[in-house]
Design an enzyme around this catalytic site. Structure first.
Site, short mmCIF file in Angstrom:
data_model
loop_
_atom_site.label_atom_id
_atom_site.label_comp_id
_atom_site.label_asym_id
_atom_site.label_seq_id
_atom_site.Cartn_x
_atom_site.Cartn_y
_atom_site.Cartn_z
N ASP A 13 17.08 111.90 45.43
CA ASP A 13 16.57 113.17 45.96
C ASP A 13 15.06 113.07 46.15
O ASP A 13 14.32 112.89 45.20
CB ASP A 13 16.91 114.30 44.99
CG ASP A 13 16.68 115.68 45.58
OD1 ASP A 13 16.09 115.77 46.67
OD2 ASP A 13 17.08 116.67 44.94
N CYS A 64 14.44 120.81 51.92
CA CYS A 64 15.29 119.79 51.30
C CYS A 64 16.07 118.95 52.29
O CYS A 64 16.18 117.74 52.14
CB CYS A 64 16.22 120.42 50.26
SG CYS A 64 17.53 121.46 50.95
N HIS A 68 21.44 122.90 48.33
CA HIS A 68 20.38 121.90 48.18
C HIS A 68 20.94 120.57 48.67
O HIS A 68 22.10 120.24 48.42
CB HIS A 68 19.94 121.78 46.72
CG HIS A 68 18.85 120.76 46.53
ND1 HIS A 68 17.70 120.75 47.28
CD2 HIS A 68 18.76 119.69 45.69
CE1 HIS A 68 16.94 119.74 46.91
NE2 HIS A 68 17.56 119.09 45.95
#
Length: 689
Positions: free
Chosen positions: A362, A281, A339
């Site tokens: 994202d 991530c 995250h």
């Protein structure tokens, strides 16, 4: 770019001075290049055109033509014809003749604040005879956070310096109990990175299928950020990064090895757009930040600790464990230790008023959005207010910071027991680099109201979050704590305190498990330490059970975060009443010390460095390698090997670098060996002229 077959395109009868250095400095793009024109939309620039056979502007009326894309058309805005007028119109493409002679024109040109970003071709053509055109050359247009008419306008110099101009930054990792940071080299102003970013936009499935249709939205930051989110991961397209959350990583690079975006983007570009292996991530977020800052959209990297991944959109995360502490794999839901995503600053003209500003974007491929693995832009204000019906992907981001968590114990006969329910387990210490400082800024209040507040209850009701049924008051209590901080190589002290909340003596069975855990919530099936004990607790009494986990038990970890999950369950023998405690800890690695041995650090001159490392692991460290990187300091990377480091020994290596850009730069060091992977160190270096 193309031109009509009927046109006479002339390039040998005029010479153009694009004043690269002057214009680029005024447009804050001179760090990218001083040898080609790169401008920001909504801001004028000046060029000189000299006609080799003479020119009379009174007899030859001119207009400018700006083309972009392979087949420029007026209908979709990829061809714009602009007459030369007396005044600049800052709200659209415009241009004036600022001065002229019999052979030379001085032009002032202003791109529209809504212009399409990317490559543009400029020609001059006769107003009354458009078949005669003077080809002047190509230039690049970027978003402009300094222009009030641009949708990415950010009215703060310090924030523009941080979120557009800063080539380095910090990414926060670890756990909500112990947050650590790692430096990242965004490198958005390396000259080839701009071309790679535009290439990325031109390799979307939509563009490859129909460029003219895709180019319609090339000036919209909402569309661009969504496109970049989809293209930074490689699922379903020729995107940049292949994600992998578990070993082996033999056919690529372990994600924690990367120090910056430059090498990743160049590798993708040089491999004919084959995905770079591997990312997780923070890599997806960091590369996204590089691309968006390069294109001119203010962007920052944000970390959400205890981040929910809600696969079925019910805003509840269910985790199931058997009596041996093993995950049952019943649910695909999970809670990541952390995250990382991005926030981009922009207007949201596609939403109702009040939801401009920071937008969550994202690029980590988790769930599909409109059939594509992307996420956002989702208004951070909408997330806070529970407006989950707003585009894009607001329900998913809302769950990441607000989902409730339920843990279940599954017995051998299949019977399920609800261990606990936690309404506030996710969405903690949401962090980003503080503007202008190498410090952490907590932005949790941007995403959610305080836990337990009336505002939080109102938002949950609006978002239709299912409230869990209250767990009956327990007759037993259990708490589990560890001495923090805990260091890699050292013993970890654990204390469990079991309490009897009744007036009767209780006989109980205590179970404890410790296992290694990846940052995205996945735990290894086997435990590296187990503990069982039968205890008796008197009425209204507490009993402390101390434990110690040694290095020889936990050893080296599969990734750079040194994370372990500790679980404990206490079951009362008679009633089968049950309590549980779960906690995640991240062990801290030793520090890397970087010293500059020279007092005078100037551009294009050798700089001597000393890098040292103290081994605190109770084992000899072998295969030691240090990798150095830094925008403006090292053009690619520098690899330095070290001899084996004995227990309590110290490694010390010397090396040289040659800075090639002036200003404040950040040197990044990555240390690897057989027992520890991807330890990080960094140092700010001021490079003078």
């Amino acid at each position: 770019m193309s031109t009509s077959e009927n046109c006479e395109l002339i390039s040998d009868k005029c010479k153009v001075d694009f004043q690269f250095e002057k214009n680029n400095k005024e447009h804050r793009t001179d760090q990218i290049s001083k040898t080609r024109l790169i401008v920001r939309r909504g801001q004028s620039f000046n060029i000189k055109v000299k006609f080799t056979d003479g020119f009379n502007p009174e007899n030859n009326k001119l207009q400018m033509v700006f083309d972009t894309g392979p087949e420029p058309q007026k209908s979709n805005g990829t061809k714009v014809e602009v007459p030369l007028t007396e005044l600049i119109n800052a709200k659209r493409w415009s241009g004036i003749i600022s001065s002229s002679t019999s052979s030379e024109l001085h032009l002032t040109i202003s791109p529209s604040p809504k212009a399409k970003i990317g490559y543009h071709q400029l020609t001059l053509q006769h107003y009354y005879n458009p078949n005669v055109q003077y080809y002047l050359g190509n230039f690049v247009v970027l978003f402009n956070p300094w222009c009030a008419e641009d949708e990415v306008f950010l009215d703060n110099d310090a924030k523009r310096d941080e979120y557009v101009m800063n080539e380095t930054g910090s990414i926060y990792i670890g756990s909500s109990f112990y947050i650590s940071d790692r430096s990242w080299n965004f490198g958005q102003f390396e000259e080839d990175i701009l071309d790679i970013c535009i290439k990325l936009l031109n390799h979307t499935p939509e563009y490859l299928n129909d460029p003219n249709e895709a180019l319609k939205e090339r000036g919209c930051p909402v569309h661009i950020s969504r496109t970049v989110s989809a293209m930074v991961n490689c699922i379903g397209d020729s995107g940049i990064i292949y994600g992998k959350w578990g070993g082996p990583y033999t056919s690529g690079v372990y994600p924690g090895k990367w120090n910056g975006s430059i090498k990743i983007l160049r590798k993708w570009n040089n491999s004919v757009c084959k995905p770079v292996r591997y990312g997780q991530c923070w890599v997806f977020a960091a590369v996204t930040c590089t691309v968006l800052r390069c294109l001119g959209i203010p962007t920052r990297v944000v970390t959400n600790f205890d981040s929910a991944h809600d696969t079925n959109a019910n805003l509840t995360i269910d985790e199931y464990w058997n009596v041996e502490g093993e995950p049952m794999g019943v649910s695909n839901d999970s809670v990541w230790n952390f995250h990382v995503w991005d926030e981009c600053w922009m207007l949201r003209n596609d939403l109702q008023p009040g939801y401009d500003g920071w937008q969550a974007v994202d690029a980590t491929p988790q769930e599909k959005s409109d059939g594509v693995y992307c996420c956002g832009p989702a208004s951070v204000k909408a997330i806070k207010e529970g407006e989950v019906d707003m585009q894009y992907d607001a329900p998913f981001v809302f769950a990441e910071v607000n989902a409730s968590c339920v843990n279940w114990l599954v017995f051998e006969n299949g019977e399920e027991m609800k261990l606990d329910s936690n309404e506030s387990h996710v969405g903690h210490k949401i962090s980003t680099k503080k503007c202008g400082f190498d410090e952490r800024e907590d932005v949790t209040s941007n995403y959610k109201y305080p836990d337990g507040s009336m505002e939080e209850a109102r938002v949950f009701q609006k978002a239709n979050r299912i409230q869990n049924i209250a767990v009956p008051e327990k007759i037993l209590g259990l708490s589990m704590t560890t001495d923090m901080p805990a260091y890699n190589g050292k013993p970890v002290a654990v204390s469990m305190v079991v309490s009897n909340k009744t007036s009767e003596e209780k006989s109980c069975n205590v179970r404890f498990w410790a296992k290694k855990r990846s940052y995205n919530g996945k735990t290894e099936k086997c435990c590296f330490k187990k503990f069982k004990k039968d205890i008796t607790i008197g009425p209204n009494k507490e009993l402390e059970i101390p434990l110690k986990i040694d290095y020889k038990e936990y050893g080296s970890f599969p990734d750079m975060y040194n994370m372990m999950k500790l679980m404990s369950v206490v079951i009362e023998e008679k009633s089968k009443a049950c309590v549980s405690a779960l906690t995640d800890i991240s062990l801290i690695n030793p520090s890397i010390i970087i010293k500059v041995l020279d007092t005078d650090i100037t551009v294009n001159k050798e700089v001597n460095l000393e890098i040292s490392f103290q081994n605190t692991i109770p084992a000899v460290l072998k295969n030691c390698v240090m990798t150095l990187e830094g925008a403006g300091l090292i053009k690619d990377e520098l690899v330095v090997k070290s001899s084996d480091i004995p227990v309590n020994g110290k490694a010390k290596v010397n090396c040289k670098i040659v800075p090639y850009k002036t200003g404040k730069k950040k040197l990044l060091v990555d240390f690897d060996c057989d027992k520890i992977v991807n330890m990080k160190g960094s140092l700010d270096i001021i490079v003078k002229e």
